[in-house]
Write a protein that holds these residues in place. Structure first.
Motif, PDB file in Angstrom:
ATOM      1  N   PRO A   1       0.791  -1.242   0.000  1.00 10.71           N
ATOM      2  CA  PRO A   1       0.000   0.000   0.000  1.00 10.71           C
ATOM      3  C   PRO A   1       0.812   1.275   0.000  1.00 10.71           C
ATOM      4  N   PHE A   2       2.114   1.217   0.359  1.00  8.99           N
ATOM      5  CA  PHE A   2       2.929   2.432   0.424  1.00  8.99           C
ATOM      6  C   PHE A   2       3.975   2.473  -0.698  1.00  8.99           C
ATOM      7  N   ALA A   3       3.735   1.741  -1.758  1.00 12.17           N
ATOM      8  CA  ALA A   3       4.730   1.595  -2.820  1.00 12.17           C
ATOM      9  C   ALA A   3       5.039   2.925  -3.500  1.00 12.17           C
ATOM     10  N   ALA A   4       6.320   3.127  -3.813  1.00  9.55           N
ATOM     11  CA  ALA A   4       6.736   4.247  -4.641  1.00  9.55           C
ATOM     12  C   ALA A   4       6.580   3.860  -6.108  1.00  9.55           C
ATOM     13  N   LEU A   5       6.756   4.836  -6.985  1.00 11.35           N
ATOM     14  CA  LEU A   5       6.695   4.545  -8.415  1.00 11.35           C
ATOM     15  C   LEU A   5       8.042   4.010  -8.884  1.00 11.35           C
ATOM     16  N   ASP A   6       8.092   3.631 -10.146  1.00 16.34           N
ATOM     17  CA  ASP A   6       9.320   3.062 -10.697  1.00 16.34           C
ATOM     18  C   ASP A   6      10.204   4.155 -11.299  1.00 16.34           C
ATOM     19  N   GLY A   7      11.475   3.820 -11.459  1.00  8.42           N
ATOM     20  CA  GLY A   7      12.403   4.694 -12.157  1.00  8.42           C
ATOM     21  C   GLY A   7      12.620   6.016 -11.457  1.00  8.42           C
ATOM     22  N   ILE A   8      12.743   7.072 -12.280  1.00 12.67           N
ATOM     23  CA  ILE A   8      12.991   8.400 -11.734  1.00 12.67           C
ATOM     24  C   ILE A   8      11.875   8.818 -10.783  1.00 12.67           C
ATOM     25  N   ALA A   9      10.645   8.366 -11.079  1.00 17.80           N
ATOM     26  CA  ALA A   9       9.500   8.751 -10.250  1.00 17.80           C
ATOM     27  C   ALA A   9       9.595   8.184  -8.840  1.00 17.80           C
ATOM     28  N   GLY A  10      10.489   7.213  -8.632  1.00 18.63           N
ATOM     29  CA  GLY A  10      10.650   6.632  -7.306  1.00 18.63           C
ATOM     30  C   GLY A  10      11.374   7.532  -6.336  1.00 18.63           C
ATOM     31  N   GLY A  11      12.106   8.521  -6.842  1.00 16.15           N
ATOM     32  CA  GLY A  11      12.790   9.465  -5.984  1.00 16.15           C
ATOM     33  C   GLY A  11      13.969   8.867  -5.240  1.00 16.15           C
ATOM     34  N   GLN A  12      14.390   9.570  -4.183  1.00 14.25           N
ATOM     35  CA  GLN A  12      15.534   9.146  -3.383  1.00 14.25           C
ATOM     36  C   GLN A  12      15.064   8.808  -1.969  1.00 14.25           C
ATOM     37  N   VAL A  13      15.554   7.698  -1.462  1.00 14.94           N
ATOM     38  CA  VAL A  13      15.182   7.222  -0.134  1.00 14.94           C
ATOM     39  C   VAL A  13      16.339   7.515   0.826  1.00 14.94           C
ATOM     40  N   PRO A  14      16.133   7.327   2.132  1.00 11.28           N
ATOM     41  CA  PRO A  14      17.219   7.610   3.085  1.00 11.28           C
ATOM     42  C   PRO A  14      18.499   6.857   2.759  1.00 11.28           C
ATOM     43  N   ASP A  15      19.631   7.461   3.110  1.00 12.55           N
ATOM     44  CA  ASP A  15      20.938   6.850   2.863  1.00 12.55           C
ATOM     45  C   ASP A  15      20.990   5.452   3.465  1.00 12.55           C
ATOM     46  N   GLY A  16      21.576   4.540   2.695  1.00 19.69           N
ATOM     47  CA  GLY A  16      21.722   3.173   3.174  1.00 19.69           C
ATOM     48  C   GLY A  16      20.527   2.289   2.897  1.00 19.69           C
ATOM     49  N   GLU A  17      19.444   2.860   2.349  1.00 20.90           N
ATOM     50  CA  GLU A  17      18.260   2.062   2.045  1.00 20.90           C
ATOM     51  C   GLU A  17      18.079   1.925   0.542  1.00 20.90           C
ATOM     52  N   GLU A  18      17.383   0.882   0.150  1.00 20.91           N
ATOM     53  CA  GLU A  18      16.956   0.715  -1.228  1.00 20.91           C
ATOM     54  C   GLU A  18      15.456   0.955  -1.299  1.00 20.91           C
ATOM     55  N   ILE A  19      14.982   1.320  -2.490  1.00 19.71           N
ATOM     56  CA  ILE A  19      13.549   1.555  -2.633  1.00 19.71           C
ATOM     57  C   ILE A  19      12.796   0.289  -2.264  1.00 19.71           C
ATOM     58  N   LEU A  20      11.852   0.439  -1.338  1.00 22.92           N
ATOM     59  CA  LEU A  20      11.156  -0.707  -0.764  1.00 22.92           C
ATOM     60  C   LEU A  20      10.062  -1.215  -1.692  1.00 22.92           C
ATOM     61  N   CYS A  21      10.036  -2.521  -1.897  1.00 26.07           N
ATOM     62  CA  CYS A  21       8.891  -3.185  -2.513  1.00 26.07           C
ATOM     63  C   CYS A  21       8.391  -4.202  -1.501  1.00 26.07           C
ATOM     64  N   ASP A  22       7.277  -3.871  -0.855  1.00 26.24           N
ATOM     65  CA  ASP A  22       6.729  -4.722   0.202  1.00 26.24           C
ATOM     66  C   ASP A  22       5.975  -5.891  -0.428  1.00 26.24           C
ATOM     67  N   GLN A  23       6.738  -6.883  -0.889  1.00 28.59           N
ATOM     68  CA  GLN A  23       6.115  -8.023  -1.544  1.00 28.59           C
ATOM     69  C   GLN A  23       5.282  -8.857  -0.575  1.00 28.59           C
ATOM     70  N   ALA A  24       5.592  -8.759   0.723  1.00 32.02           N
ATOM     71  CA  ALA A  24       4.817  -9.521   1.704  1.00 32.02           C
ATOM     72  C   ALA A  24       3.352  -9.110   1.676  1.00 32.02           C
ATOM     73  N   HIS A  25       3.099  -7.819   1.396  1.00 28.40           N
ATOM     74  CA  HIS A  25       1.726  -7.338   1.327  1.00 28.40           C
ATOM     75  C   HIS A  25       1.353  -6.904  -0.079  1.00 28.40           C
ATOM     76  N   GLY A  26       2.184  -7.276  -1.056  1.00 23.20           N
ATOM     77  CA  GLY A  26       1.897  -6.938  -2.439  1.00 23.20           C
ATOM     78  C   GLY A  26       0.788  -7.801  -3.012  1.00 23.20           C
TER      79      GLY A  26
END
Length: 662
Positions: free
Chosen positions: A635-660
């Motif tokens: 439910p809190f997914a970001a968009l893909d590519g450039i639209a995904g923006g920048q996340v906090p340092d040390g993190e990767e853009i989250l894809c919550d597949q557990a609730h996907g």
């Protein structure tokens, strides 16, 4: 000359009314047999009213009239007092009770008896015809029957079943004679939880700054909006909780109060807990205007940054009132910019052992009292006591110039706002404090086992795909606290419910939203630029941005909100609302047209570099999507590519597949 029988007719109507009230109070004595004091009071009142009725039947003099006026006048006055303020010195009547059917009928009959008997004294005895007496008897009988039915129902959900001095939830006698110490102060919040030592009591207990490390938001209310707090449960789940006796249950104050069916809880304890909750719902809103509570002696503890701000009146910790919503020791407000919404009372029992039967027996397993005995207190530059940290951070010993305090003042919340963890919920982390039972046995914190065995925190909970058509369940993520899960679920549920009001683009544009011109990406954002820096956060009634998906026929479908924090908020300073479930991002690589009303995305740039004129940098506001339709990344997914923006340092853009949506 009148014979003896005719004389009796002169006070027949007040005597009949007094007899009817006596019947109701005799019944109330039976229904309150579990409280000996109240039962005796009701029985004495019934005997007095019945006795006055008998006197009124057999004689028609001034003495009989005075007896009817005196007894029934006292009964009617007692009813008024118990409905307005309660009677602090009678166990079971300490808290004001709203009128019920049975007690209202009894009070009405008493008032009729007083009025009719007083009238007979004023104008002299009047001989009544037999038909008038018969009609009066029939009318009283008609009134008494539903009163008897109501009094014997003893419905804990309605609290309307008592007698004239009804106390459906009878309290134990809770006189506090111990001196809790002048200046005792307790502060409880997600980054500030405290109990103040009398040794640090001097000075004004005003706004406190504390450095307790843990920052977590309370899951009871999504900040900034009126949230549908059905949470991740539905009617079937709620019914299951009630049938199995599971506790705590998600709390919705708009629904009937019913704490029944919990193992190990007596009828007395249920009644007391329900009456306390009902009284708090009724009386606490008198403190709703935060600008007025300072004059009453309440002071903020300075924890507004957590999303909830506590105001404490230290003088009330040392009074003789116990669990009194007309004089709560602490008030808890939800923070929404400059606005404060009253959501809870925090009652404090000063200088009372946490295992004192006065506390533990009040509501049994329904209420869990706690203390804070691991805090180190010191004085700030103004001489105001503040929390310097927790013992664990100092190797188990408070550093010089600080003291360990706070274990002498047990406390408990009563929420008037919905809360996932029940009406008496504690906070999480340091805010939960220490109880007299193990953490796994506490009944004031969320349990997310959804009907399985008691959740001790070590079993694996099956994750479920996010589907807005189904109950929201975001469990099963390691490291996410129950409070964070509840907050995230609240936010999603509220967005699914409220965001569709913005589905019509005409409505959207009329409200001041403007497209940023990114429809070619497959998702078009409409932003209300004036709402980014308002005082509302995560409010689906006032979303900073709406995401539409262009359709083949040229229409646009609303699919998501994009909530934005105030401009300039550092990404690493966004409150940890939902823990690992909610990942915020920024866009430091977009360039916009220099349009003060409706800027549009017109280019990209390397992060950290300026845009080439005439383009300008966009507003740096941390943002997060909440989707109102299934999404493969939750439910809190970001968009893909450039639209995904920048996340906090040390993190990767989250894809919550557990609730996907898989």
């Amino acid at each position: 000359m009148d014979d003896h029988g005719s004389a009796a007719h002169r006070l027949a109507i007040p005597a009949i009314a007094s007899a009817g009230a006596a019947v109701l109070h005799a019944t109330a004595a039976g229904t309150h047999a579990d409280n000996v004091g109240l039962a005796r009071l009701f029985m004495l009142l019934a005997i007095a009213q019945a006795g006055a009725a008998i006197v009124g039947f057999v004689r028609a003099d001034r003495v009989a009239a005075l007896a009817l006026v005196g007894v029934n006048g006292a009964a009617a006055f007692g009813w008024v007092v118990t409905r307005l303020t309660g009677i602090s010195w009678i166990a079971g009547l300490e808290v004001a009770e709203r009128p019920g059917l049975a007690d209202t009928i009894a009070a009405t009959l008493a008032l009729v008896a007083v009025t009719a008997a007083a009238a007979s004294m004023a104008r002299g005895p009047v001989l009544l015809p037999p038909r008038a007496i018969s009609s009066a008897a029939v009318l009283v009988g008609v009134l008494v029957v539903p009163g008897l039915a109501d009094a014997t129902a003893h419905d804990h959900g309605d609290h309307d079943d008592g007698g004239l001095l009804s106390a459906d939830a009878d309290h134990a006698d809770h006189d506090h004679d111990a001196d809790p110490g002048a200046g005792t102060d307790i502060a409880e919040g997600d980054d500030l939880v405290a109990a103040l030592s009398p040794a640090l009591a001097a000075g004004d207990h005003g706004d406190h700054d504390a450095d307790v490390a843990d920052v977590a938001d309370d899951g009871g209310d999504a900040e900034g909006g009126d949230v549908d707090h059905s949470l991740h449960t539905d009617e079937e789940h709620a019914a299951f909780l009630a049938e199995t006796g599971a506790w705590p249950r998600p709390w919705d104050p708009t629904q009937p109060i019913d704490f029944s069916g919990v193992e190990g809880v007596s009828d007395d304890q249920i009644a007391r807990a329900e009456q306390l909750t009902e009284a708090t719902l009724r009386d606490l809103p008198r403190f709703a205007d935060v600008t007025t509570v300072g004059a009453l002696g309440y002071r903020s503890i300075g924890d507004a940054s957590t999303g909830f701000e506590h105001y404490i009146n230290t003088a009330l910790i040392d009074d003789d009132k116990f669990l009194d919503p007309t004089a709560p020791e602490s008030l808890v407000y939800r923070v929404d910019g400059d606005d404060r919404t009253l959501v809870s009372a925090m009652f404090i029992a000063g200088e009372t052992p946490i295992d004192d039967p006065v506390l533990t027996d009040f509501a049994g397993p329904l209420m869990q009292w706690h203390v804070h005995d691991n805090l180190c207190w010191g004085l700030d530059d103004d001489g105001v006591p503040v929390v310097k940290g927790v013992l664990e951070n100092f190797g188990g010993t408070c550093p010089p110039a600080t003291v360990n305090a706070g274990g002498e003042n047990p406390m408990v919340h009563v929420w008037i706002a919905p809360h996932e963890c029940g009406p008496f919920a504690a906070l999480e982390g340091h805010g939960a404090g220490q109880a007299s039972v193990s953490d796994g046995a506490r009944m004031d914190q969320c349990q997310h086992d959804h009907g399985g065995d008691d959740h001790a925190g070590d079993e694996v909970i099956e994750t479920k795909p996010y589907d807005p058509e189904m109950p929201i369940d975001l469990g099963g993520i390691d490291g996410v606290t129950p409070q964070q899960q509840a907050y995230a679920e609240n936010l999603v549920a509220a967005t699914v419910r409220d965001l569709p009001q913005w589905a019509d683009l005409d409505v959207v544009e009329a409200a001041g939203f403007h497209s940023i011109g990114d429809g070619a990406t497959g998702h078009e954002h409409y932003i209300q630029w004036d709402w980014i820096d308002d005082d509302r956060v995560l409010d689906p009634d006032y979303p900073e941005s709406l995401v539409f998906e262009p359709q083949p026929d040229g229409s646009k479908e609303l699919v998501s909100a994009m909530f934005m924090m105030p401009s300039g908020t550092p990404l690493d300073e966004v409150p940890d609302f939902g823990g690992a479930l909610m990942q915020w991002h920024v866009h430091g690589d977009l360039c916009f047209t220099d349009d003060p009303v409706a800027p549009k995305v017109a280019g990209v740039k390397p992060v950290g570099t300026p845009c080439a004129p005439p383009l300008v940098d966009g507003t740096m506001s941390p943002m997060i999507h909440v989707w109102i339709r299934p999404h493969e990344c939750g439910p809190f997914a970001a968009l893909d590519g450039i639209a995904g923006g920048q996340v906090p340092d040390g993190e990767e853009i989250l894809c919550d597949q557990a609730h996907g949506s898989h």
